[in-house]
Design a protein around this motif. Structure first.
Motif, short mmCIF file in Angstrom:
data_model
loop_
_atom_site.label_atom_id
_atom_site.label_comp_id
_atom_site.label_asym_id
_atom_site.label_seq_id
_atom_site.Cartn_x
_atom_site.Cartn_y
_atom_site.Cartn_z
N VAL A 76 0.85 -1.20 0.00
CA VAL A 76 0.00 0.00 0.00
C VAL A 76 0.88 1.25 0.00
CG1 VAL A 76 -1.59 1.38 1.40
CG2 VAL A 76 -2.05 -1.03 1.00
N ALA A 77 1.91 1.26 0.83
CA ALA A 77 2.82 2.40 0.86
C ALA A 77 3.56 2.56 -0.46
CB ALA A 77 3.82 2.24 2.00
N ARG A 78 3.97 1.44 -1.05
CA ARG A 78 4.67 1.49 -2.35
C ARG A 78 3.76 2.05 -3.43
NH1 ARG A 78 9.06 -1.20 -4.92
NH2 ARG A 78 8.59 -1.63 -7.10
N LYS A 79 2.50 1.60 -3.45
CA LYS A 79 1.54 2.10 -4.44
C LYS A 79 1.32 3.59 -4.25
CE LYS A 79 -3.13 1.25 -6.17
NZ LYS A 79 -3.68 2.58 -6.05
N GLU A 80 1.18 4.02 -3.02
CA GLU A 80 0.99 5.44 -2.74
C GLU A 80 2.20 6.25 -3.20
OE1 GLU A 80 -1.77 7.10 -1.28
OE2 GLU A 80 -2.67 5.20 -1.83
N ALA A 81 3.41 5.75 -2.97
CA ALA A 81 4.61 6.46 -3.42
C ALA A 81 4.65 6.57 -4.93
CB ALA A 81 5.86 5.74 -2.91
N LEU A 82 4.26 5.50 -5.63
CA LEU A 82 4.24 5.53 -7.09
C LEU A 82 3.15 6.46 -7.63
CD1 LEU A 82 4.84 1.76 -7.88
CD2 LEU A 82 6.44 3.66 -8.21
N ASN A 83 2.12 6.71 -6.82
CA ASN A 83 1.04 7.62 -7.21
C ASN A 83 1.33 9.06 -6.83
OD1 ASN A 83 -0.50 5.64 -8.42
ND2 ASN A 83 -1.64 5.19 -6.56
N GLY A 84 2.51 9.33 -6.29
CA GLY A 84 2.89 10.71 -6.01
C GLY A 84 2.76 11.16 -4.58
N VAL A 85 2.35 10.29 -3.66
CA VAL A 85 2.26 10.67 -2.26
C VAL A 85 3.67 10.88 -1.72
CG1 VAL A 85 1.56 9.92 0.04
CG2 VAL A 85 0.09 9.47 -1.92
N GLU A 131 10.02 5.26 2.83
CA GLU A 131 10.98 6.33 2.57
C GLU A 131 11.59 6.83 3.87
OE1 GLU A 131 9.90 9.13 -0.87
OE2 GLU A 131 7.98 8.37 -0.11
N VAL A 132 10.75 6.99 4.88
CA VAL A 132 11.23 7.44 6.19
C VAL A 132 12.18 6.42 6.79
CG1 VAL A 132 10.53 8.01 8.55
CG2 VAL A 132 9.19 8.86 6.62
N ALA A 133 11.88 5.13 6.59
CA ALA A 133 12.71 4.05 7.13
C ALA A 133 13.97 3.82 6.29
CB ALA A 133 11.91 2.76 7.21
N ALA A 169 13.91 3.79 -6.24
CA ALA A 169 15.27 3.27 -6.11
C ALA A 169 15.39 2.61 -4.75
CB ALA A 169 16.29 4.40 -6.25
N MET A 170 15.60 1.30 -4.75
CA MET A 170 15.73 0.55 -3.50
C MET A 170 17.07 0.88 -2.84
SD MET A 170 12.93 -1.16 -3.15
CE MET A 170 13.28 -2.37 -1.90
N LEU A 171 17.03 1.22 -1.57
CA LEU A 171 18.25 1.48 -0.80
C LEU A 171 18.64 0.29 0.05
CD1 LEU A 171 17.44 5.12 0.38
CD2 LEU A 171 18.81 4.41 -1.59
N LEU A 172 17.68 -0.56 0.37
CA LEU A 172 17.92 -1.75 1.16
C LEU A 172 17.44 -2.97 0.38
CD1 LEU A 172 16.63 -0.59 4.67
CD2 LEU A 172 19.00 -0.76 3.92
N LEU A 212 1.85 6.92 7.80
CA LEU A 212 1.80 8.37 7.67
C LEU A 212 0.54 8.85 6.97
CD1 LEU A 212 5.51 8.98 6.68
CD2 LEU A 212 4.46 9.22 8.92
N TYR A 213 -0.16 7.98 6.26
CA TYR A 213 -1.36 8.35 5.52
C TYR A 213 -2.46 7.33 5.85
CZ TYR A 213 1.81 11.35 3.05
OH TYR A 213 2.74 12.31 2.77
N ILE A 214 -3.69 7.79 5.69
CA ILE A 214 -4.83 6.94 6.05
C ILE A 214 -4.84 5.65 5.22
CG2 ILE A 214 -6.49 8.00 4.46
CD1 ILE A 214 -7.20 6.78 8.02
N SER A 215 -4.42 5.71 3.98
CA SER A 215 -4.42 4.49 3.16
C SER A 215 -3.44 3.44 3.68
CB SER A 215 -4.09 4.84 1.71
OG SER A 215 -2.82 5.45 1.63
N GLU A 216 -2.43 3.87 4.42
CA GLU A 216 -1.48 2.93 5.00
C GLU A 216 -2.01 2.30 6.29
OE1 GLU A 216 2.38 5.38 3.40
OE2 GLU A 216 2.22 4.95 5.51
N THR A 217 -3.06 2.82 6.85
CA THR A 217 -3.61 2.27 8.09
C THR A 217 -4.67 1.23 7.83
OG1 THR A 217 -5.29 3.99 8.27
CG2 THR A 217 -3.19 4.42 9.35
N ILE A 218 -5.17 1.15 6.62
CA ILE A 218 -6.26 0.22 6.31
C ILE A 218 -5.71 -1.16 6.07
CG2 ILE A 218 -8.09 -0.31 4.68
CD1 ILE A 218 -8.43 2.70 4.33
#
Length: 87
Positions: A20-29, A35-37, A50-53, A81-87
């Motif tokens: 969900v977080a990856r999809k949100e990042a690809l959608n411009g969130v 990213e924070v981690a 770009a994968m760092l880990l 960090l976003y509501i879509s990540e809590t679902i």
């Protein structure tokens, strides 16, 4: 049976939390939890991460969140960090 059920639930929740977080990042969130981690950064081109880990570390971090959420009352140091990540 209980251990297997908990392991499967942790796997499904952890993978869902990450994707969900990856999809949100690809959608411009801006600034999702991976990213924070420090797991990946969003590139300048749309749809580029770009994968760092290694993927294994991303999986372990997601599993950590899932298991901590199932067995405690808090999220610890990884929070959505976003509501879509809590679902």
């Amino acid at each position: 049976l209980l251990f297997f059920t908990m392991a499967l639930a942790g796997h499904l929740c952890g993978c869902g939390f990450y994707f969900v977080a990856r999809k949100e990042a690809l959608n411009g969130v801006v600034l999702t939890w991976p990213e924070v981690a420090g797991i990946y950064v969003v590139g300048s081109d749309e749809g580029e991460l770009a994968m760092l880990l290694p993927a294994v570390e991303a999986y372990i971090t997601s599993l950590y969140w899932a298991y901590i959420t199932m067995i405690t009352t808090g999220f610890g140091d990884i929070v959505p960090l976003y509501i879509s990540e809590t679902i």
